[in-house]
Design a protein around this motif. Structure first.
Motif, PDB file in Angstrom:
ATOM      1  N   ALA A   1       0.839  -1.202   0.000  1.00 31.37           N
ATOM      2  CA  ALA A   1       0.000   0.000   0.000  1.00 31.37           C
ATOM      3  C   ALA A   1       0.873   1.252   0.000  1.00 31.37           C
ATOM      4  N   LEU A   2       1.940   1.223   0.746  1.00 29.71           N
ATOM      5  CA  LEU A   2       2.866   2.355   0.792  1.00 29.71           C
ATOM      6  C   LEU A   2       3.495   2.601  -0.578  1.00 29.71           C
ATOM      7  N   ILE A   3       3.930   1.538  -1.237  1.00 33.65           N
ATOM      8  CA  ILE A   3       4.545   1.672  -2.562  1.00 33.65           C
ATOM      9  C   ILE A   3       3.527   2.167  -3.586  1.00 33.65           C
ATOM     10  N   ALA A   4       2.311   1.677  -3.525  1.00 29.86           N
ATOM     11  CA  ALA A   4       1.278   2.148  -4.455  1.00 29.86           C
ATOM     12  C   ALA A   4       1.034   3.646  -4.269  1.00 29.86           C
ATOM     13  N   THR A   5       1.051   4.105  -3.033  1.00 32.52           N
ATOM     14  CA  THR A   5       0.901   5.524  -2.751  1.00 32.52           C
ATOM     15  C   THR A   5       2.059   6.316  -3.346  1.00 32.52           C
ATOM     16  N   PHE A   6       3.258   5.802  -3.193  1.00 27.90           N
ATOM     17  CA  PHE A   6       4.451   6.455  -3.759  1.00 27.90           C
ATOM     18  C   PHE A   6       4.347   6.543  -5.280  1.00 27.90           C
ATOM     19  N   VAL A   7       3.961   5.451  -5.913  1.00 27.26           N
ATOM     20  CA  VAL A   7       3.858   5.424  -7.378  1.00 27.26           C
ATOM     21  C   VAL A   7       2.813   6.437  -7.859  1.00 27.26           C
ATOM     22  N   GLY A   8       1.704   6.525  -7.165  1.00 24.48           N
ATOM     23  CA  GLY A   8       0.692   7.504  -7.536  1.00 24.48           C
ATOM     24  C   GLY A   8       1.178   8.929  -7.351  1.00 24.48           C
ATOM     25  N   ALA A   9       1.910   9.163  -6.285  1.00 29.72           N
ATOM     26  CA  ALA A   9       2.394  10.511  -5.990  1.00 29.72           C
ATOM     27  C   ALA A   9       3.370  11.027  -7.036  1.00 29.72           C
ATOM     28  N   LEU A  10       3.996  10.123  -7.773  1.00 30.51           N
ATOM     29  CA  LEU A  10       4.896  10.566  -8.843  1.00 30.51           C
ATOM     30  C   LEU A  10       4.164  11.463  -9.840  1.00 30.51           C
ATOM     31  N   HIS A  11       2.885  11.195 -10.068  1.00 30.68           N
ATOM     32  CA  HIS A  11       2.127  12.003 -11.028  1.00 30.68           C
ATOM     33  C   HIS A  11       1.872  13.408 -10.512  1.00 30.68           C
ATOM     34  N   TRP A  12       1.804  13.567  -9.204  1.00 35.95           N
ATOM     35  CA  TRP A  12       1.698  14.912  -8.643  1.00 35.95           C
ATOM     36  C   TRP A  12       2.960  15.690  -9.012  1.00 35.95           C
ATOM     37  N   ALA A  13       4.098  15.047  -8.827  1.00 39.49           N
ATOM     38  CA  ALA A  13       5.377  15.694  -9.173  1.00 39.49           C
ATOM     39  C   ALA A  13       5.457  15.977 -10.670  1.00 39.49           C
TER      40      ALA A  13
ATOM     41  N   ALA B   1       2.977  16.589 -12.658  1.00 44.38           N
ATOM     42  CA  ALA B   1       2.083  17.710 -12.946  1.00 44.38           C
ATOM     43  C   ALA B   1       2.739  19.026 -12.538  1.00 44.38           C
ATOM     44  N   VAL B   2       3.355  19.050 -11.381  1.00 42.24           N
ATOM     45  CA  VAL B   2       4.013  20.263 -10.913  1.00 42.24           C
ATOM     46  C   VAL B   2       5.155  20.646 -11.850  1.00 42.24           C
ATOM     47  N   ALA B   3       5.918  19.637 -12.298  1.00 41.60           N
ATOM     48  CA  ALA B   3       7.079  19.890 -13.156  1.00 41.60           C
ATOM     49  C   ALA B   3       6.699  20.089 -14.622  1.00 41.60           C
ATOM     50  N   GLY B   4       5.449  19.804 -14.977  1.00 40.58           N
ATOM     51  CA  GLY B   4       5.025  19.954 -16.364  1.00 40.58           C
ATOM     52  C   GLY B   4       5.547  18.858 -17.275  1.00 40.58           C
ATOM     53  N   VAL B   5       5.885  17.697 -16.719  1.00 44.69           N
ATOM     54  CA  VAL B   5       6.384  16.570 -17.511  1.00 44.69           C
ATOM     55  C   VAL B   5       5.213  15.915 -18.228  1.00 44.69           C
ATOM     56  N   ALA B   6       5.444  15.487 -19.446  1.00 44.25           N
ATOM     57  CA  ALA B   6       4.437  14.780 -20.242  1.00 44.25           C
ATOM     58  C   ALA B   6       3.188  15.630 -20.409  1.00 44.25           C
ATOM     59  N   ALA B   7       3.356  16.721 -21.085  1.00 42.53           N
ATOM     60  CA  ALA B   7       2.286  17.700 -21.243  1.00 42.53           C
ATOM     61  C   ALA B   7       1.055  17.158 -21.964  1.00 42.53           C
ATOM     62  N   SER B   8       1.134  15.956 -22.552  1.00 47.22           N
ATOM     63  CA  SER B   8      -0.029  15.419 -23.260  1.00 47.22           C
ATOM     64  C   SER B   8      -1.178  15.118 -22.306  1.00 47.22           C
ATOM     65  N   ALA B   9      -0.863  14.804 -21.078  1.00 41.59           N
ATOM     66  CA  ALA B   9      -1.917  14.572 -20.091  1.00 41.59           C
ATOM     67  C   ALA B   9      -2.123  15.875 -19.324  1.00 41.59           C
ATOM     68  N   SER B  10      -3.367  16.228 -19.109  1.00 43.78           N
ATOM     69  CA  SER B  10      -3.641  17.489 -18.430  1.00 43.78           C
ATOM     70  C   SER B  10      -3.180  17.431 -16.983  1.00 43.78           C
ATOM     71  N   ALA B  11      -2.873  18.577 -16.447  1.00 41.47           N
ATOM     72  CA  ALA B  11      -2.481  18.649 -15.045  1.00 41.47           C
ATOM     73  C   ALA B  11      -3.608  18.138 -14.149  1.00 41.47           C
ATOM     74  N   THR B  12      -4.849  18.426 -14.536  1.00 47.41           N
ATOM     75  CA  THR B  12      -5.992  17.957 -13.745  1.00 47.41           C
ATOM     76  C   THR B  12      -6.013  16.436 -13.679  1.00 47.41           C
ATOM     77  N   ALA B  13      -5.789  15.783 -14.820  1.00 50.60           N
ATOM     78  CA  ALA B  13      -5.762  14.316 -14.833  1.00 50.60           C
ATOM     79  C   ALA B  13      -4.618  13.799 -13.972  1.00 50.60           C
ATOM     80  N   ARG B  14      -3.478  14.444 -14.039  1.00 49.85           N
ATOM     81  CA  ARG B  14      -2.326  14.007 -13.243  1.00 49.85           C
ATOM     82  C   ARG B  14      -2.580  14.177 -11.755  1.00 49.85           C
ATOM     83  N   TYR B  15      -3.066  15.354 -11.354  1.00 46.07           N
ATOM     84  CA  TYR B  15      -3.334  15.569  -9.931  1.00 46.07           C
ATOM     85  C   TYR B  15      -4.399  14.582  -9.446  1.00 46.07           C
ATOM     86  N   GLY B  16      -5.433  14.385 -10.263  1.00 48.51           N
ATOM     87  CA  GLY B  16      -6.492  13.449  -9.881  1.00 48.51           C
ATOM     88  C   GLY B  16      -5.997  12.026  -9.750  1.00 48.51           C
ATOM     89  N   TRP B  17      -5.224  11.576 -10.754  1.00 46.31           N
ATOM     90  CA  TRP B  17      -4.708  10.211 -10.703  1.00 46.31           C
ATOM     91  C   TRP B  17      -3.749  10.042  -9.535  1.00 46.31           C
TER      92      TRP B  17
END
Length: 168
Positions: free
Chosen positions: A70-82, A84-100
């Motif tokens: 569960a801890l690792i799954a949380t870490f993997v999900g949190a990568l998308h927050w980072a 979104a903040v860094a603007g990596v992979a602009a094809s996915a919207s920031a909203t989708a990244r923060y949500g995921w």
């Protein structure tokens, strides 16, 4: 009448998928490999203990594995927050990244409310979903190609470990 000689495929097609994966991972920075594989030690070790460990400790070991997963799954999900903040992979919207990025934490928390066997299975499915989401959300990303290969290896070992422990 001459004997039929089958065409010999190019050497690159004779290599196994595993050897292809290993050769692609050679481009990864050594710390990423070392720490990534090191993160598998609790998965493999706790899974083995849950299956073949002393009878009195198997339930506790399965619970510890569930918590780590569960801890690792949380870490993997949190990568998308980072991302979104860094603007990596602009094809996915920031909203989708923060949500995921928060969804794996919520599902992992639900897994912790289950019996260890059911929770282990739920986290295994969650890690597969995280991998598939990463493949989709990071497809045109400016990330190095070895990341997808490393994630495939790490996710595969983690999922196998969780499933094996859930069957004990």
């Amino acid at each position: 009448m001459p004997a039929y000689a089958a065409p010999v495929p190019p050497a690159s097609t004779l290599e196994s998928p595993l050897s292809n994966l290993v050769s692609r991972l050679a481009a990864a920075p050594r710390p990423a490999i070392v720490f990534g594989l090191g993160g598998l030690l609790p998965f493999v070790g706790l899974s083995l203990l849950a299956v073949v460990g002393p009878a009195g400790t198997q339930a506790t070991t399965a619970q510890a594995l569930l918590q780590y997963g569960a801890l690792i799954a949380t870490f993997v999900g949190a990568l998308h927050w980072a991302y979104a903040v860094a603007g990596v992979a602009a094809s996915a919207s920031a909203t989708a990244r923060y949500g995921w990025s928060v969804l794996p934490s919520l599902v992992a928390w639900l897994a912790l409310q289950q019996t260890p066997q059911n929770g282990l299975r739920l986290v295994a499915v969650l890690l597969v979903a995280c991998y598939l989401a990463d493949r989709q959300l990071l497809r045109p990303a400016s990330l190095p190609p070895w990341i997808a290969d490393l994630r495939l290896l790490l996710t595969s070992v983690a999922v196998i470990s969780l499933v094996v422990a859930s069957l004990s």
